[in-house]
Design a protein around this motif. Structure first.
Motif, PDB file in Angstrom:
ATOM      1  N   ARG A 101       5.123 -45.368 -61.750  1.00  0.00           N
ATOM      2  CA  ARG A 101       5.492 -45.794 -60.416  1.00  0.00           C
ATOM      3  C   ARG A 101       4.642 -47.009 -60.043  1.00  0.00           C
ATOM      4  N   ASP A 102       5.296 -48.105 -59.683  1.00  0.00           N
ATOM      5  CA  ASP A 102       4.609 -49.358 -59.407  1.00  0.00           C
ATOM      6  C   ASP A 102       4.684 -49.751 -57.937  1.00  0.00           C
ATOM      7  N   GLY A 149      -3.625 -52.078 -46.541  1.00  0.00           N
ATOM      8  CA  GLY A 149      -3.495 -53.030 -47.639  1.00  0.00           C
ATOM      9  C   GLY A 149      -3.767 -52.489 -49.020  1.00  0.00           C
ATOM     10  N   THR A 150      -3.301 -51.297 -49.309  1.00  0.00           N
ATOM     11  CA  THR A 150      -3.578 -50.691 -50.602  1.00  0.00           C
ATOM     12  C   THR A 150      -2.336 -50.636 -51.476  1.00  0.00           C
ATOM     13  N   ASP A 151      -2.548 -50.737 -52.788  1.00  0.00           N
ATOM     14  CA  ASP A 151      -1.447 -50.620 -53.740  1.00  0.00           C
ATOM     15  C   ASP A 151      -1.573 -49.348 -54.587  1.00  0.00           C
ATOM     16  N   TRP A 177       6.583 -49.846 -50.060  1.00  0.00           N
ATOM     17  CA  TRP A 177       7.541 -49.459 -51.083  1.00  0.00           C
ATOM     18  C   TRP A 177       6.877 -49.438 -52.456  1.00  0.00           C
ATOM     19  N   PHE A 178       7.262 -48.450 -53.241  1.00  0.00           N
ATOM     20  CA  PHE A 178       6.963 -48.391 -54.663  1.00  0.00           C
ATOM     21  C   PHE A 178       8.295 -48.304 -55.394  1.00  0.00           C
ATOM     22  N   TYR A 222       2.127 -57.847 -51.509  1.00  0.00           N
ATOM     23  CA  TYR A 222       3.181 -57.781 -52.508  1.00  0.00           C
ATOM     24  C   TYR A 222       2.590 -57.679 -53.905  1.00  0.00           C
ATOM     25  N   ALA A 223       3.341 -57.045 -54.782  1.00  0.00           N
ATOM     26  CA  ALA A 223       3.031 -57.155 -56.199  1.00  0.00           C
ATOM     27  C   ALA A 223       3.196 -58.622 -56.580  1.00  0.00           C
ATOM     28  N   ASN A 224       2.259 -59.124 -57.334  1.00  0.00           N
ATOM     29  CA  ASN A 224       2.277 -60.559 -57.658  1.00  0.00           C
ATOM     30  C   ASN A 224       3.596 -61.009 -58.273  1.00  0.00           C
TER      31      ASN A 224
END
Length: 121
Positions: free
Chosen positions: A43-44, A101-103, A34-35, A58-60
């Motif tokens: 877009r995060d 595992g990419t953001d 999800w973003f 996860y985003a920290n």
């Protein structure tokens, strides 16, 4: 034809919870996630999960409040969002791809149309 269909967005009061779902059709993906994009912002990355579900990212800033999971029998990924805050208000996009595992948005080959989440104070 590959499609990602999100559901579960809506309006919730601060402190409440929502669960987003994203059903993929036409293909299975090794990584789903999800973003989100708030008005006027980029877009995060929110979260991602491996095919087996054994690896999650996860985003920290969201660790502890958001939980990602998937059901491969249904080809569906979920995002459980708890203790929601007004700053969580955004359009949430389901993503799918093959990079582990990419953001980075560019690493996801398929995107859903997005579902609006609005958190009122």
């Amino acid at each position: 034809q590959v499609q990602l269909e999100e559901s579960g967005g809506g309006l919730v009061q601060a402190g409440g919870s929502l669960r987003l779902s994203c059903a993929a059709s036409g293909q299975t993906f090794s990584t789903m996630g999800w973003f989100r994009q708030a008005p006027g912002k980029e877009r995060d990355f929110v979260a991602a999960i491996s095919w087996s579900g054994s690896s999650t990212y996860y985003a920290n800033s969201l660790k502890g409040r958001f939980t990602i999971s998937r059901d491969n029998a249904k080809n569906t990924v979920y995002l459980q969002m708890n203790s929601l805050k007004p700053e969580d208000t955004a359009v949430y996009y389901c993503v799918a791809g093959w990079v582990h595992g990419t953001d980075r948005p560019s690493d996801y080959s398929h995107w859903g149309q997005g579902t609006q989440v609005t958190v009122s104070s």
